[in-house]
Design a protein around this motif. Sequence first.
Motif, mmCIF file in Angstrom:
data_model
loop_
_atom_site.group_PDB
_atom_site.id
_atom_site.type_symbol
_atom_site.label_atom_id
_atom_site.label_comp_id
_atom_site.label_asym_id
_atom_site.label_seq_id
_atom_site.Cartn_x
_atom_site.Cartn_y
_atom_site.Cartn_z
ATOM 1 N N GLY A 1 26.237 -28.523 2.267
ATOM 2 C CA GLY A 1 27.045 -28.549 0.894
ATOM 3 C C GLY A 1 28.494 -28.352 0.832
ATOM 4 N N PRO A 2 28.595 -26.977 0.971
ATOM 5 C CA PRO A 2 27.404 -26.075 0.720
ATOM 6 C C PRO A 2 27.394 -26.069 -0.739
ATOM 7 C CG PRO A 2 29.644 -24.928 0.663
ATOM 8 C CD PRO A 2 30.046 -26.569 0.927
ATOM 9 N N PHE A 3 25.990 -25.777 -1.212
ATOM 10 C CA PHE A 3 25.586 -25.694 -2.422
ATOM 11 C C PHE A 3 24.673 -24.365 -2.619
ATOM 12 C CE2 PHE A 3 25.241 -30.201 -1.891
ATOM 13 C CZ PHE A 3 26.192 -30.626 -2.760
ATOM 14 N N ARG A 4 24.785 -23.619 -3.870
ATOM 15 C CA ARG A 4 24.041 -22.522 -4.027
ATOM 16 C C ARG A 4 22.598 -22.667 -4.038
ATOM 17 N NH1 ARG A 4 28.523 -22.085 -7.925
ATOM 18 N NH2 ARG A 4 29.708 -20.498 -7.422
ATOM 19 N N LEU A 5 22.145 -21.720 -3.686
ATOM 20 C CA LEU A 5 20.235 -21.567 -3.449
ATOM 21 C C LEU A 5 19.974 -20.536 -4.386
ATOM 22 C CD1 LEU A 5 19.809 -21.388 0.283
ATOM 23 C CD2 LEU A 5 18.895 -23.136 -1.216
ATOM 24 N N ILE A 6 18.646 -21.122 -5.046
ATOM 25 C CA ILE A 6 17.898 -20.179 -5.739
ATOM 26 C C ILE A 6 16.751 -19.851 -4.977
ATOM 27 C CG2 ILE A 6 16.397 -19.844 -7.803
ATOM 28 C CD1 ILE A 6 18.188 -21.923 -9.085
ATOM 29 N N ILE A 7 16.582 -18.488 -4.660
ATOM 30 C CA ILE A 7 15.334 -18.001 -3.544
ATOM 31 C C ILE A 7 14.471 -16.992 -4.199
ATOM 32 C CG2 ILE A 7 16.732 -18.506 -1.600
ATOM 33 C CD1 ILE A 7 17.319 -15.334 -1.472
ATOM 34 N N ARG A 8 13.458 -16.898 -3.818
ATOM 35 C CA ARG A 8 12.738 -15.765 -4.435
ATOM 36 C C ARG A 8 12.572 -14.888 -3.283
ATOM 37 N NH1 ARG A 8 9.734 -15.153 -8.574
ATOM 38 N NH2 ARG A 8 8.060 -13.934 -7.687
ATOM 39 N N THR B 1 20.509 -26.074 -5.231
ATOM 40 C CA THR B 1 20.873 -26.547 -6.803
ATOM 41 C C THR B 1 22.168 -27.667 -6.507
ATOM 42 O OG1 THR B 1 22.854 -25.007 -6.825
ATOM 43 C CG2 THR B 1 20.593 -24.152 -7.417
ATOM 44 N N ASN B 2 22.533 -27.847 -7.614
ATOM 45 C CA ASN B 2 23.768 -29.036 -7.468
ATOM 46 C C ASN B 2 25.260 -28.523 -7.626
ATOM 47 O OD1 ASN B 2 22.209 -31.362 -7.383
ATOM 48 N ND2 ASN B 2 21.583 -31.290 -9.486
ATOM 49 N N ASP B 3 24.966 -27.150 -7.632
ATOM 50 C CA ASP B 3 26.495 -26.268 -7.864
ATOM 51 C C ASP B 3 26.799 -25.931 -6.492
ATOM 52 O OD1 ASP B 3 25.560 -26.029 -10.545
ATOM 53 O OD2 ASP B 3 24.501 -24.172 -10.183
ATOM 54 N N TRP B 4 28.054 -26.851 -6.180
ATOM 55 C CA TRP B 4 28.985 -26.724 -5.121
ATOM 56 C C TRP B 4 29.873 -25.464 -5.302
ATOM 57 C CZ3 TRP B 4 34.233 -26.536 -4.102
ATOM 58 C CH2 TRP B 4 34.417 -26.597 -2.661
ATOM 59 N N PHE B 5 30.002 -24.687 -4.022
ATOM 60 C CA PHE B 5 30.961 -23.682 -3.895
ATOM 61 C C PHE B 5 31.913 -23.847 -2.920
ATOM 62 C CE2 PHE B 5 27.335 -22.172 -1.403
ATOM 63 C CZ PHE B 5 28.174 -21.572 -0.206
ATOM 64 N N GLU B 6 33.064 -22.898 -3.028
ATOM 65 C CA GLU B 6 33.825 -22.968 -1.923
ATOM 66 C C GLU B 6 33.655 -21.703 -0.985
ATOM 67 O OE1 GLU B 6 38.851 -23.676 -1.195
ATOM 68 O OE2 GLU B 6 37.777 -23.441 -3.329
ATOM 69 N N ARG C 1 16.747 -14.755 -7.017
ATOM 70 C CA ARG C 1 18.410 -14.526 -6.602
ATOM 71 C C ARG C 1 18.979 -15.761 -6.620
ATOM 72 N NH1 ARG C 1 18.840 -9.123 -3.155
ATOM 73 N NH2 ARG C 1 16.544 -8.443 -3.327
ATOM 74 N N VAL C 2 20.245 -15.910 -6.836
ATOM 75 C CA VAL C 2 21.116 -16.786 -6.758
ATOM 76 C C VAL C 2 22.193 -16.546 -5.785
ATOM 77 C CG1 VAL C 2 22.799 -18.442 -7.847
ATOM 78 C CG2 VAL C 2 20.769 -17.662 -9.007
ATOM 79 N N ILE C 3 22.135 -17.491 -4.528
ATOM 80 C CA ILE C 3 22.879 -16.929 -3.489
ATOM 81 C C ILE C 3 23.857 -18.021 -3.088
ATOM 82 C CG2 ILE C 3 21.406 -15.136 -2.747
ATOM 83 C CD1 ILE C 3 20.628 -17.077 -0.396
ATOM 84 N N GLU C 4 25.057 -17.722 -2.534
ATOM 85 C CA GLU C 4 25.828 -18.929 -1.715
ATOM 86 C C GLU C 4 25.798 -18.570 -0.255
ATOM 87 O OE1 GLU C 4 29.360 -18.623 -5.163
ATOM 88 O OE2 GLU C 4 29.530 -17.725 -3.229
ATOM 89 N N PRO C 5 24.998 -19.621 0.399
ATOM 90 C CA PRO C 5 24.950 -19.531 2.028
ATOM 91 C C PRO C 5 25.782 -19.637 2.779
ATOM 92 C CG PRO C 5 24.010 -21.527 0.860
ATOM 93 C CD PRO C 5 24.391 -20.831 0.064
ATOM 94 N N TYR C 6 26.187 -18.949 3.913
ATOM 95 C CA TYR C 6 27.137 -19.069 4.831
ATOM 96 C C TYR C 6 26.892 -19.525 6.277
ATOM 97 C CZ TYR C 6 31.256 -17.646 1.952
ATOM 98 O OH TYR C 6 32.275 -18.092 1.126
ATOM 99 N N GLY C 7 25.572 -18.900 6.763
ATOM 100 C CA GLY C 7 25.133 -19.371 7.934
ATOM 101 C C GLY C 7 23.716 -18.744 8.287
#
Length: 330
Positions: free
Chosen positions: A161-168, A220-225, A180-186
């Motif tokens: 995306g990159p898109f935010r993730l909701i993880i347990r 999620t549909n939340d894009w992040f930079e 947790r709501v996270i922004e994945p990088y790699g």
Amino acid sequence: MSFQKAQDLLKLAGMSASRHGGITVKEVAEAFSVNERTAQRMIAALKDVFPSISHQTDSERRRRWKLRDTSMLGMQGLYRRELVALEASITRAEREGAYMEVDALRSLRDRLVATLPSAQARSMEVDAEAILEAKGYACRPGPKVKTSPDVLNIVSAALRGPFRLIIRYQGAQDAKPRKRVIEPYGILLGTRHYLIARDTAKDHNLRRFRIDRIEKAEITNDWFEKDRDFDLEAYAARSFGSFHSDDEFSRVVWRFSPAAAATAREFEFHPKQEMTELEDGGLMVSFEASGLVEMAWHLAKWGAEVEVVEPSALREMAVAYRKAQIRVLP
């Protein structure tokens, strides 16, 4: 249209182009013993794959098709050695738990094998299986990481995306998994797989999440930079394996005995390592990284043939290993 028929049609288009400006539908029908409607479909199918095929109308108002790029005439399909390499790559990816790569490689393999006549395809697959068994790929034992293919697929989609993730996720201090709501990088692959990400509820620091501890992931549909200065390769180089700790990051120096030096020269312990030949025939290896426990695990394989010069914390960990009666080098 089979792969062999496509090759023959390409050759016919190339040769006819050099003699009289291209082939007609009628000539294709005669060459392959089919009706003109089938010949038209064959040319249309070829055009979809090779856009360099074009046509012109001759003096008798017939369309003549020709191949401009004759480099296609050397196309030979799939070789046995190529199939073996693909199968080996699939096996390695499976062993490392890289399920996204497994799916992609299998898809590529299946498409390539589908272009071959069935008898030839089966023969090549049998040969590939035999070669892999001979090399020990088919039944090589050893530990491997257990990770969820579903979680990895979702993480992969979020990274694109990159898109935010909701993880347990159940961290080391958590009694049970929590949201947790996270922004994945790699992703870093190693003894354990780690997801590099920012926890949006905390600070802007990048953290490592063990993928085997992610119970569930939802994109999620939340894009992040992403931070444009982030370099995954440089970030990974700050670790010996896949574990990272800023507190542990330091200069690392190992001295290999003359008996182990030749074997140690064959290893790349770290992508930014420096090797120094010693007067007694030994070898000095130095680099900067964190992950002392993973270093200690590796040094145990060398027993008394390696001495930790720096850091002192790792030297203390390695004391027990240097006393072990290990006679075989890695």
